[in-house]
Design a protein around this motif. Sequence first.
Motif: not given
Length: 261
Positions: A39-45
């Motif tokens: 979570n929060g790793a930047g995948k959606s980003t």
Amino acid sequence: MSAIVRLENVHAAYGQEPILTDVAAEAAAGERVAVVGPNGAGKSTLLKVLLGLVPHVIGHVEVAGQSVTPGHPPSGAAYVPQSQVMGLDMPVTVWDVAAMGLLRRGFWPKKPGPKERAEVARALVAVDMLEWREELFGNLSGGQRQRVLIARALIRNAPVWLLDEPVTGLDAPTQEVIEHLIDGLRTDGVAIIQVTHDLEPARLRQFDQVWCINRRLVGRGSFDEVQKRGILADTFGVPVGKRPEGKEGGGADVPSGALSV
Ligand SMILES: Nc1ncnc2c1ncn2[C@@H]1O[C@H](COP(=O)(O)OP(=O)(O)OP(=O)(O)O)[C@@H](O)[C@H]1O
């Protein structure tokens, strides 16, 4: 094979804080890529970078032969966001949401004609949602919303699909329908970049590449490559196959025993 999606030395941020640093990766037509990470790793980003939706980007981003820069989405990409982040209060029907797929380069066609209406109807039939066309989008279940978002993407007829957790939270039969649709796209030569929290080896092996993200590209390759080289464990910060102390129930983000192959 030449790349249809290309990231070279990409750094991305919404504000001061860097979210992604020095990402380099590529995918060819007909390839299906899993994007994994905590979570929060930047995948959606990462998907948003490919869509020109992140305000600060350094490096080269290319989608379907088009350079992507902030504020300039590529015309060759279809996007299926996480359905749970879609606003549900808007008074829009299933038909309206699907018809948004007709949007080209940021404006509506003057008035959808018979050809466009037939396209919308065909896409809703493909996801088995035509009979719901007059229902408010917000009244649908998660799985039904996801089908409509996929219909919207189908209308774009794009060579690149960017999918953000398209089957998360859906029941098994609905997952199967959506998986079948996605596989059909791959067979048609569409490149698919898909964020997933599903770390089940059997499913990750269906992807041509796995991109392991944790604020940077920790590594990429087939599932067997990234697992053997310890890249998955490095990405999640825990040994593969072991749960961290006190982590009850795990959750899909923690590589579980399922990864011990
Ligand atoms: N619009 C935004 N403005 C500012 N920060 C953002 C924005 N969107 C995401 N972030 C931040 O960027 C970081 C990465 O978020 P992102 O949604 O890309 O992660 P993710 O890997 O997809 O996470 P998850 O698995 O939880 O969905 C997070 O710290 C998040 O708070």
